[in-house]
Design a protein around this motif. Structure first.
Motif, PDB file in Angstrom:
ATOM      1  N   ARG A  49      44.448   6.265  17.736  1.00 34.68           N
ATOM      2  CA  ARG A  49      43.179   7.069  18.232  1.00 34.68           C
ATOM      3  C   ARG A  49      41.990   6.462  17.525  1.00 34.68           C
ATOM      4  O   ARG A  49      40.904   7.382  17.547  1.00 34.68           O
ATOM      5  CB  ARG A  49      43.575   8.520  17.997  1.00 34.68           C
ATOM      6  N   SER A  50      42.286   5.440  16.672  1.00 36.35           N
ATOM      7  CA  SER A  50      41.204   5.165  15.941  1.00 36.35           C
ATOM      8  C   SER A  50      39.918   4.720  16.740  1.00 36.35           C
ATOM      9  O   SER A  50      39.941   3.906  17.916  1.00 36.35           O
ATOM     10  CB  SER A  50      41.590   4.038  15.024  1.00 36.35           C
ATOM     11  N   THR A  51      38.698   4.794  16.100  1.00 40.43           N
ATOM     12  CA  THR A  51      37.213   4.477  16.805  1.00 40.43           C
ATOM     13  C   THR A  51      37.372   2.944  16.770  1.00 40.43           C
ATOM     14  O   THR A  51      36.761   2.252  17.764  1.00 40.43           O
ATOM     15  CB  THR A  51      36.206   5.059  16.140  1.00 40.43           C
ATOM     16  N   ALA A  52      37.945   2.299  15.639  1.00 42.19           N
ATOM     17  CA  ALA A  52      37.882   0.798  15.522  1.00 42.19           C
ATOM     18  C   ALA A  52      38.605   0.137  16.737  1.00 42.19           C
ATOM     19  O   ALA A  52      38.201  -0.855  17.360  1.00 42.19           O
ATOM     20  CB  ALA A  52      38.238   0.487  14.241  1.00 42.19           C
ATOM     21  N   PHE A  53      39.467   0.738  16.970  1.00 40.98           N
ATOM     22  CA  PHE A  53      40.429   0.126  18.167  1.00 40.98           C
ATOM     23  C   PHE A  53      39.828   0.194  19.427  1.00 40.98           C
ATOM     24  O   PHE A  53      39.554  -0.656  20.003  1.00 40.98           O
ATOM     25  CB  PHE A  53      41.818   0.831  18.311  1.00 40.98           C
ATOM     26  N   SER A  54      39.187   1.487  19.607  1.00 42.26           N
ATOM     27  CA  SER A  54      38.594   1.423  21.026  1.00 42.26           C
ATOM     28  C   SER A  54      37.202   0.751  21.111  1.00 42.26           C
ATOM     29  O   SER A  54      36.984   0.065  22.138  1.00 42.26           O
ATOM     30  CB  SER A  54      38.211   2.983  21.309  1.00 42.26           C
ATOM     31  N   ASP A  55      36.554   0.478  19.832  1.00 39.12           N
ATOM     32  CA  ASP A  55      35.282  -0.397  20.097  1.00 39.12           C
ATOM     33  C   ASP A  55      35.807  -1.552  19.993  1.00 39.12           C
ATOM     34  O   ASP A  55      34.893  -2.346  20.857  1.00 39.12           O
ATOM     35  CB  ASP A  55      34.621  -0.162  18.570  1.00 39.12           C
ATOM     36  N   ALA A  56      36.858  -2.089  19.654  1.00 37.86           N
ATOM     37  CA  ALA A  56      37.221  -3.500  19.779  1.00 37.86           C
ATOM     38  C   ALA A  56      37.618  -3.817  21.355  1.00 37.86           C
ATOM     39  O   ALA A  56      37.159  -4.725  21.800  1.00 37.86           O
ATOM     40  CB  ALA A  56      38.321  -3.764  18.955  1.00 37.86           C
ATOM     41  N   MET A  57      38.206  -2.861  21.978  1.00 38.42           N
ATOM     42  CA  MET A  57      38.593  -3.031  23.088  1.00 38.42           C
ATOM     43  C   MET A  57      37.118  -2.865  24.175  1.00 38.42           C
ATOM     44  O   MET A  57      36.860  -3.732  25.163  1.00 38.42           O
ATOM     45  CB  MET A  57      39.561  -1.781  23.908  1.00 38.42           C
ATOM     46  N   SER A  58      36.249  -2.198  23.732  1.00 39.43           N
ATOM     47  CA  SER A  58      34.933  -1.974  24.567  1.00 39.43           C
ATOM     48  C   SER A  58      34.121  -3.570  24.502  1.00 39.43           C
ATOM     49  O   SER A  58      33.600  -4.145  25.170  1.00 39.43           O
ATOM     50  CB  SER A  58      34.233  -0.996  23.961  1.00 39.43           C
ATOM     51  N   LEU A  59      34.234  -4.203  23.136  1.00 39.27           N
ATOM     52  CA  LEU A  59      33.464  -5.399  22.796  1.00 39.27           C
ATOM     53  C   LEU A  59      34.317  -6.350  23.751  1.00 39.27           C
ATOM     54  O   LEU A  59      33.542  -7.432  24.190  1.00 39.27           O
ATOM     55  CB  LEU A  59      33.732  -5.729  21.218  1.00 39.27           C
ATOM     56  N   VAL A  60      35.413  -6.640  23.707  1.00 40.36           N
ATOM     57  CA  VAL A  60      36.063  -7.677  24.458  1.00 40.36           C
ATOM     58  C   VAL A  60      35.860  -7.533  26.021  1.00 40.36           C
ATOM     59  O   VAL A  60      35.530  -8.468  26.822  1.00 40.36           O
ATOM     60  CB  VAL A  60      37.706  -7.678  24.175  1.00 40.36           C
ATOM     61  N   MET A  61      35.841  -6.071  26.512  1.00 36.41           N
ATOM     62  CA  MET A  61      35.840  -6.359  27.934  1.00 36.41           C
ATOM     63  C   MET A  61      34.493  -5.891  28.564  1.00 36.41           C
ATOM     64  O   MET A  61      34.366  -6.227  29.769  1.00 36.41           O
ATOM     65  CB  MET A  61      36.795  -4.736  28.313  1.00 36.41           C
ATOM     66  N   THR A  62      33.726  -5.555  27.868  1.00 34.91           N
ATOM     67  CA  THR A  62      32.355  -5.216  28.538  1.00 34.91           C
ATOM     68  C   THR A  62      31.473  -6.677  28.635  1.00 34.91           C
ATOM     69  O   THR A  62      31.359  -7.323  27.659  1.00 34.91           O
ATOM     70  CB  THR A  62      31.379  -4.345  27.819  1.00 34.91           C
ATOM     71  N   LYS A  63      31.168  -7.010  29.943  1.00 37.76           N
ATOM     72  CA  LYS A  63      30.322  -8.077  30.199  1.00 37.76           C
ATOM     73  C   LYS A  63      29.017  -7.929  30.356  1.00 37.76           C
ATOM     74  O   LYS A  63      28.013  -8.904  30.198  1.00 37.76           O
ATOM     75  CB  LYS A  63      30.791  -8.967  31.466  1.00 37.76           C
ATOM     76  N   SER A  64      28.335  -6.740  30.439  1.00 40.45           N
ATOM     77  CA  SER A  64      27.054  -6.317  30.681  1.00 40.45           C
ATOM     78  C   SER A  64      26.258  -6.648  29.223  1.00 40.45           C
ATOM     79  O   SER A  64      26.650  -6.662  28.274  1.00 40.45           O
ATOM     80  CB  SER A  64      26.732  -4.947  31.117  1.00 40.45           C
ATOM     81  N   ARG A  65      25.119  -7.153  29.363  1.00 44.63           N
ATOM     82  CA  ARG A  65      24.243  -7.416  28.193  1.00 44.63           C
ATOM     83  C   ARG A  65      23.250  -6.491  27.849  1.00 44.63           C
ATOM     84  O   ARG A  65      22.557  -6.288  27.113  1.00 44.63           O
ATOM     85  CB  ARG A  65      23.353  -8.669  28.459  1.00 44.63           C
ATOM     86  N   ASP A  66      23.198  -5.291  29.106  1.00 40.55           N
ATOM     87  CA  ASP A  66      22.388  -4.162  28.886  1.00 40.55           C
ATOM     88  C   ASP A  66      22.809  -3.180  27.811  1.00 40.55           C
ATOM     89  O   ASP A  66      24.014  -2.775  27.666  1.00 40.55           O
ATOM     90  CB  ASP A  66      22.307  -3.429  30.083  1.00 40.55           C
ATOM     91  N   PRO A  67      21.949  -3.009  26.822  1.00 38.13           N
ATOM     92  CA  PRO A  67      22.310  -2.144  25.762  1.00 38.13           C
ATOM     93  C   PRO A  67      22.662  -0.820  25.994  1.00 38.13           C
ATOM     94  O   PRO A  67      23.657  -0.219  25.496  1.00 38.13           O
ATOM     95  CB  PRO A  67      21.017  -2.444  24.734  1.00 38.13           C
ATOM     96  N   LYS A  68      22.033  -0.406  26.957  1.00 38.17           N
ATOM     97  CA  LYS A  68      22.419   1.067  27.391  1.00 38.17           C
ATOM     98  C   LYS A  68      23.806   1.125  28.010  1.00 38.17           C
ATOM     99  O   LYS A  68      24.563   1.904  27.879  1.00 38.17           O
ATOM    100  CB  LYS A  68      21.419   1.597  28.398  1.00 38.17           C
ATOM    101  N   MET A  69      24.300   0.106  28.724  1.00 32.30           N
ATOM    102  CA  MET A  69      25.485  -0.041  29.626  1.00 32.30           C
ATOM    103  C   MET A  69      26.578  -0.101  28.621  1.00 32.30           C
ATOM    104  O   MET A  69      27.668   0.297  28.526  1.00 32.30           O
ATOM    105  CB  MET A  69      25.429  -0.991  30.454  1.00 32.30           C
ATOM    106  N   ARG A  70      26.197  -1.037  27.455  1.00 33.21           N
ATOM    107  CA  ARG A  70      27.290  -1.107  26.336  1.00 33.21           C
ATOM    108  C   ARG A  70      27.616  -0.154  25.543  1.00 33.21           C
ATOM    109  O   ARG A  70      28.792   0.129  25.298  1.00 33.21           O
ATOM    110  CB  ARG A  70      26.817  -2.502  25.450  1.00 33.21           C
TER     111      ARG A  70
END
Length: 287
Positions: free
Chosen positions: A166-187
């Motif tokens: 449930r760690s934030t670090a794990f979910s943030d890592a997945m978000s970083l890998v999967m998100t392709k948008s360059r829009d800061p708001k979307m990221r």
């Protein structure tokens, strides 16, 4: 102000206390009912942006057993077959007959495909359909490491295993890998969504079991048996569904069309929700 209402109901199937979220069509004229299946480690919140962009449809979204507000099953495994049996029972209970439109995202695309191969629906829409096994894709190493991670966390002492999963670090890592948008708001939006709901699983063993199911099957296992008209929407940068394998998958259906969206990967339900909803509406109205 939106006139749309949300009804939350509780159901009991195969030992799971199942929560179902029904977004009723806005206004008097409904264009139909959608029965939606979310992806691995998600819940009904993951489809919120698409649902909001389809106000003229009633959308029924259960939190799959073991995720969100639904408890794990005790009488079925948390795999494609187990989830399909549960959704079949739920559809019967809710009276979701052949006029219902079925929708599945990511792992939910596999479950929806199996369900559509066994039950009649008016149409089938697959978002980021899994067109190649994770262990044979460009993300094979990551899939293997993630599998080991889930299995290890399931065996560790509860306090340690739960904290890691449930760690934030794990979910943030997945978000970083999967998100392709360059829009800061979307990221930021994707990161916040994953932080809020990525840890909403019922147990470590359910999570590990469901993950194994998510990487061990594809929509192609069921597509040849599906006669329902089908819409596939993928992302050009999706590591779990390249344009080539998506086209191969499309050709395996009796009648399917494929739309590939630019500048997005496996998160079209977040990053391209308006485009996805518009394509779905056009498809559903073209019966």
């Amino acid at each position: 102000m939106s006139l749309r209402s949300l009804h939350v109901s509780t159901h009991h199937h195969f030992g799971s206390t199942l929560k179902v979220f029904t977004y009723r069509a806005q206004g008097l004229a409904s264009r139909g009912v959608l029965f939606a299946v979310h992806g691995f480690r998600g819940d009904h919140h993951g489809l919120a942006r698409i649902i909001a962009a389809l106000p003229q449809y009633t959308v029924v979204v259960p939190d799959l057993p073991g995720f969100g507000a639904s408890t794990s099953m005790t009488q079925q495994p948390h795999d494609v077959s187990g989830y399909t049996l549960l959704l079949t029972a739920l559809a019967d209970e809710l009276g979701l007959g052949p006029a219902t439109h079925l929708v599945g995202h990511s792992f939910g695309s596999i479950v929806a495909a199996k369900l559509a191969s066994e039950r009649q629906f008016a149409s089938l829409t697959l978002l980021n359909p899994i067109s190649e096994p994770a262990l044979e894709s460009s993300q094979a190493l990551l899939a293997k490491l993630t599998s080991i991670y889930y299995e290890l966390c399931a065996k560790l002492p509860v306090r340690v295993g739960e904290a890691l999963l449930r760690s934030t670090a794990f979910s943030d890592a997945m978000s970083l890998v999967m998100t392709k948008s360059r829009d800061p708001k979307m990221r930021r939006y994707v990161r916040e969504q994953h932080r809020a709901y990525f840890g909403g699983f019922h147990s470590r063993t359910t999570l590990a079991e469901a993950y194994q199911a998510s990487i061990g099957d594809t929509v192609g296992s069921y597509s040849p048996a599906i006669g329902t008209r089908t819409l596939m929407i993928g992302g050009m940068q999706d590591e779990l569904g390249s344009p080539a394998t998506q086209e191969t998958l499309r050709a395996s259906f009796a009648q399917a069309r494929l739309l590939m969206l630019q500048d997005v990967g496996h998160l079209i339900h977040y990053e391209k929700a308006p485009e996805v909803a518009a394509a779905m509406d056009s498809f559903l109205r073209a019966e």
